[in-house]
Design a protein around this motif. Structure first.
Motif, PDB file in Angstrom:
ATOM      1  N   PHE A 459     -15.565  -2.709  -3.318  1.00 21.21           N
ATOM      2  CA  PHE A 459     -14.361  -2.045  -3.830  1.00 21.21           C
ATOM      3  C   PHE A 459     -13.265  -2.235  -2.802  1.00 21.21           C
ATOM      4  CE2 PHE A 459     -11.296   1.349  -4.268  1.00 21.21           C
ATOM      5  CZ  PHE A 459     -11.062   1.347  -5.639  1.00 21.21           C
ATOM      6  N   ALA A 460     -12.095  -2.696  -3.255  1.00 21.56           N
ATOM      7  CA  ALA A 460     -11.003  -3.029  -2.338  1.00 21.56           C
ATOM      8  C   ALA A 460      -9.688  -2.451  -2.834  1.00 21.56           C
ATOM      9  CB  ALA A 460     -10.876  -4.544  -2.187  1.00 21.56           C
ATOM     10  N   LYS A 461      -8.786  -2.221  -1.879  1.00 22.95           N
ATOM     11  CA  LYS A 461      -7.433  -1.735  -2.171  1.00 22.95           C
ATOM     12  C   LYS A 461      -6.460  -2.469  -1.254  1.00 22.95           C
ATOM     13  CE  LYS A 461      -4.735   2.546  -2.638  1.00 22.95           C
ATOM     14  NZ  LYS A 461      -3.498   1.985  -2.043  1.00 22.95           N
ATOM     15  N   SER A 462      -5.343  -2.907  -1.818  1.00 21.74           N
ATOM     16  CA  SER A 462      -4.317  -3.579  -1.020  1.00 21.74           C
ATOM     17  C   SER A 462      -3.110  -2.669  -0.847  1.00 21.74           C
ATOM     18  CB  SER A 462      -3.892  -4.892  -1.682  1.00 21.74           C
ATOM     19  OG  SER A 462      -3.238  -4.654  -2.916  1.00 21.74           O
ATOM     20  N   VAL A 463      -2.358  -2.916   0.232  1.00 20.89           N
ATOM     21  CA  VAL A 463      -1.128  -2.173   0.513  1.00 20.89           C
ATOM     22  C   VAL A 463      -0.022  -3.188   0.754  1.00 20.89           C
ATOM     23  CG1 VAL A 463       0.033  -0.538   2.022  1.00 20.89           C
ATOM     24  CG2 VAL A 463      -2.409  -0.253   1.517  1.00 20.89           C
ATOM     25  N   THR A 464       0.968  -3.191  -0.140  1.00 16.80           N
ATOM     26  CA  THR A 464       2.127  -4.076  -0.028  1.00 16.80           C
ATOM     27  C   THR A 464       3.375  -3.232  -0.240  1.00 16.80           C
ATOM     28  OG1 THR A 464       0.799  -5.844  -1.024  1.00 16.80           O
ATOM     29  CG2 THR A 464       3.170  -6.219  -0.841  1.00 16.80           C
ATOM     30  N   PRO A 465       4.381  -3.304   0.649  1.00 19.95           N
ATOM     31  CA  PRO A 465       5.561  -2.428   0.534  1.00 19.95           C
ATOM     32  C   PRO A 465       6.238  -2.461  -0.824  1.00 19.95           C
ATOM     33  CG  PRO A 465       5.555  -3.542   2.649  1.00 19.95           C
ATOM     34  CD  PRO A 465       4.434  -4.134   1.860  1.00 19.95           C
ATOM     35  N   SER A 466       6.246  -3.605  -1.502  1.00 19.39           N
ATOM     36  CA  SER A 466       6.978  -3.729  -2.766  1.00 19.39           C
ATOM     37  C   SER A 466       6.136  -3.377  -3.983  1.00 19.39           C
ATOM     38  CB  SER A 466       7.492  -5.162  -2.916  1.00 19.39           C
ATOM     39  OG  SER A 466       6.412  -6.081  -2.888  1.00 19.39           O
ATOM     40  N   ILE A 467       4.862  -2.983  -3.797  1.00 18.10           N
ATOM     41  CA  ILE A 467       3.967  -2.719  -4.928  1.00 18.10           C
ATOM     42  C   ILE A 467       3.456  -1.287  -4.836  1.00 18.10           C
ATOM     43  CG2 ILE A 467       1.809  -3.366  -6.063  1.00 18.10           C
ATOM     44  CD1 ILE A 467       2.190  -6.185  -4.993  1.00 18.10           C
ATOM     45  N   ASN A 468       3.586  -0.567  -5.928  1.00 15.76           N
ATOM     46  CA  ASN A 468       3.098   0.807  -6.000  1.00 15.76           C
ATOM     47  C   ASN A 468       2.102   0.932  -7.146  1.00 15.76           C
ATOM     48  OD1 ASN A 468       4.739   1.938  -3.880  1.00 15.76           O
ATOM     49  ND2 ASN A 468       6.493   1.782  -5.283  1.00 15.76           N
TER      50      ASN A 468
END
Length: 741
Positions: A459-468
């Motif tokens: 199970f993975a989660k990404s963090v990108t400033p432009s994506i919520n």
């Protein structure tokens, strides 16, 4: 002709059952017991020359129990006498083998290049599980000519890998690009052939201490019979990498050998760019260094400065005949060592960390690597890995300076084939912008249910400033594998906002169920027909509006003869929904839903022969038209020095909106003066991109893939508007200094 997906699946099950019904069952009388062998400590180091039979030192070392065939006569003793002995000293691990042969004139040596495939000739291999965790190990092998074959094994060899290091890289599984410092010597005679391996303990990773136990298995290939035999008898369908079933090497008293290696390089490179007028010439020189230090026998620190990969072979040409991303494997040795420890995800489809993102632009252009560090190894039964790399900016491509960091931990639970781990991947821009970063967090695990089944996933989660939001991905896969059966069922989901910038996604935003039913049936008796493998597989992709994008049902049977000849006969039921027009070469595929069927045919001749062929053909519907696809490879060798392969891929696509033909060809030539001196070339032509390329390499290896390399590259585009026409000559020398011995 079209049909409902349920009807397609029902037809597939019927065809599968019919194929299974006409075959014999797998032998049931073979017990899969683990043999044990007591290691012998040597006070005196042997002279490594390949002489075993008349060597008094080796006569004092007990023989290992004999080997058992898995092919062609499942469960029978090996057809030729094989004597194996194992010993060690304070500094070195030794294996000695005598491969007797009643017809020594039929011994086949097909390739002398380091890490060439050993399955198609007379050869001997062994695997050691130095942590006894039943999942990871080191694989070594040779042929009668004394070539060197070594690989690092993770997760019992499961992963996205390519068996030929010259053609591909690896993500997890079997890492052929791992190169250790070791030696092997062989002798040929009227008795057959013999081999003597000497592997410095500092080249391995292990836990020091008294009375240690390693996993161990041996494999002998006998070409004239297309025979494979193992020390530990294995169920049908398994190979040497199945470490959970390996035998045991006991009684090892191991000390910390000390390990500090300095690996400097120097290169000179000349570039002739003829795409401009007048042409431009450039001469450049570079120096750099790698440092390898064993903090403990099981944890290694790698440092690199001004990293260069000039000696690495170029990528294989590919043509995109679909809407989704092409996968180009990693081939650079620094990133491939211990690559399996950093591999999390679904290889080739959802890779949370993909090292090609470091030092290579989206178009394959080189981004200079300033340097970096990696710590990898094992603490107890816990795998640990830390990686940090810094890259320069490339103003012309809009690429800024970046730091790439990865932290990985994975714990193996003893005697269970189970593990639990996590990974953190971070890209941080160094230009001072607060929002220039991307991060991925993930947990992953495997639950081994005895020796026959397992459940794994992540199970993975990404963090990108432009994506919520909607920035997750996960996979759950259950597998049963035993006695010729291979049953899989799984589900993968990648949300629309999931964005692993230092990873690889074959496609974005999908929900994918998958299924595999596979059975290998070994024929009874000694007839020419050996085995059949009926199987059925299905995978489907839905978007997050619950609309099916792709469906693929595959029904097939493999027909295998004792000679090594194979035929695969299959049918594919496909479904594609196109939501926005896209181009295949110069032909547009319009919006629509397309259901098709296609026939699939594969032919493989005996790879032990000097000339062999493998071909794959597809004929059937393709979007709103037809596709006639033929691809194949012809291999030819002369003695044990010269090998060549010609690869062709031809796709004739005829759609309602137009026709296109994609042709990709590649010719590989290799001549080995000795197992450590070689000349190789790869010539490629792609009619879609109109590019012709030549990559020629001369190598004079010293140890562990260091030495002198001379590389010549030509890239020429037939379309003058693309401004691509240059030649590059690189001379590189790298040397390995063992500071601590």
């Amino acid at each position: 002709m079209t049909s409902h997906p349920f009807q397609q699946l029902l037809l597939g099950v019927v065809l599968f059952c019919c194929a299974a019904g006409f075959s014999q069952t797998t032998p049931k009388n073979q017990q899969f017991n683990r043999p044990f062998y007591q290691a012998t400590f040597l006070e005196t180091e042997p002279v490594v020359d390949g002489e075993i039979r008349n060597e008094a030192l080796w006569e004092s070392v007990p023989l290992a129990p004999d080997l058992i065939q898995i092919k062609p006569s499942f469960g029978a003793p090996v057809s030729e006498k094989t004597e194996i002995r194992v010993a060690y000293s304070n500094t070195t691990f030794y294996v000695a083998v005598v491969c007797y042969d009643t017809e020594p004139d039929k011994i086949v040596v097909s390739d002398s290049r380091r890490d060439a495939d050993l399955n198609d000739e007379d050869s001997f291999l062994f695997i050691i599980d130095t942590y006894n965790d039943q999942q990871n190990g080191f694989l070594f092998g040779t042929n009668a000519q004394g070539m060197e074959y070594d690989a690092q094994i993770n997760n019992e060899g499961k992963g996205n890998n390519n068996a030929n290091r010259q053609q591909g890289g690896v993500i997890g599984g079997t890492n052929l690009n791992w190169d250790a410092t070791w030696s092997v010597r062989t002798q040929l005679g009227d008795y057959g052939w013999s081999a003597e391996f000497a592997i410095p303990l500092r080249s391995l990773r292990f836990a020091s201490g008294e009375a240690k136990t390693w996993g161990l298995n041996f494999q002998r290939n006998i070409s004239k019979n297309t025979e494979i035999a193992y020390w530990t008898s294995l169920p049908l369908g398994f190979d040497l990498k199945r470490l959970a079933l390996a035998g045991k090497l006991t009684g090892l008293n191991l000390k910390n050998p000390g390990n500090l290696k300095l690996i400097p390089y120097a290169l000179v490179q000349g570039i002739n760019d003829q795409s401009v007028s007048p042409s431009e010439q450039e001469l450049d020189a570079e120096v750099g260094m790698d440092i390898k230090y064993s903090i403990t026998p099981s944890v290694t620190l790698d440092l690199t400065y001004n990293t260069d990969f000039a000696q690495v072979e170029v990528d294989d040409e590919q043509v995109n005949l679909d809407r989704f991303n092409l996968f180009f494997p990693e081939k650079r040795a620094f990133f491939l060592e211990n690559a399996g420890q950093f591999s999390v995800g679904s290889p080739g489809e959802v890779d949370l960390f993909f090292s090609r993102r470091i030092g290579l632009g989206q178009d394959g252009s080189i981004v200079p690597i300033i340097g970096g560090a990696r710590v990898s190894g094992k603490v107890g039964q816990t795998n640990v890995g830390l990686l940090s790399m810094f890259t320069e900016d490339v103003a012309s491509a809009g690429i800024t300076e970046n730091n790439f960091s990865v932290a990985r931990v994975n714990h193996n639970f003893g005697n269970s084939r189970s593990s639990l781990g996590g990974i953190f991947v971070n890209r941080q821009g160094l230009a001072g912008l607060d929002d220039d970063f991307n991060r991925v967090y993930a947990v992953d695990g495997k639950w081994g249910i005895g020796n026959k089944a397992e459940v794994n996933g992540f199970f993975a989660k990404s963090v990108t400033p432009s994506i919520n939001g909607q920035d997750h991905a996960f996979k759950l896969l259950a597998n049963y594998e035993w006695d010729g059966w291979n049953l899989n069922a799984g589900y993968t989901e990648v949300a629309p906002g999931f964005n692993p910038e230092v990873g690889f996604l074959q496609r974005t935003a999908f929900k994918k169920p998958e299924l595999l039913i596979f059975k290998a049936h070994r024929m009874k008796g000694n007839g020419s027909f050996l085995e059949m493998r009926p199987h059925l597989s299905y995978r489907g992709y839905w978007n997050f509006d619950n609309e099916q994008v792709t469906g693929f049902l595959h029904v097939d049977n493999h027909w295998v003869w004792r000679s090594g000849f194979e035929i695969h006969t299959g049918i594919n039921f496909t479904q594609e929904r196109v939501f926005a027009p896209f181009n295949i070469s110069n032909v547009t595929v319009p919006i629509g839903e397309y259901k098709n069927e296609e026939l699939q045919f594969v032919l493989i001749t005996n790879p032990n022969n000097a000339f062999s062929v493998s071909t794959r053909t597809f004929i059937g519907g393709y979007f709103n038209g037809m596709r006639y696809s033929n691809s194949g490879t012809a291999n030819f060798r002369v003695g044990n020095k010269f090998v060549s392969s010609l690869t062709m891929s031809h796709n004739d696509i005829q759609l309602e909106t137009g026709n296109t033909t994609a042709l990709v060809g590649g010719l590989r030539l290799a001549y080995s003066f000795t197992p450590r001196i070689f000349l190789q070339s790869l010539i490629q032509r792609n009619n879609v991109s109109e590019i012709t390329s030549v990559n020629a390499r001369f190598g004079w290896l010293q140890s562990a893939n260091t030495g002198l390399f001379v590389v010549f590259n030509i890239v020429k585009d037939d379309n003058p508007l693309d401004f691509l026409d240059n030649q590059t000559l690189t001379i590189k020398y790298t040397h390995r200094f063992d500071v601590l011995k």
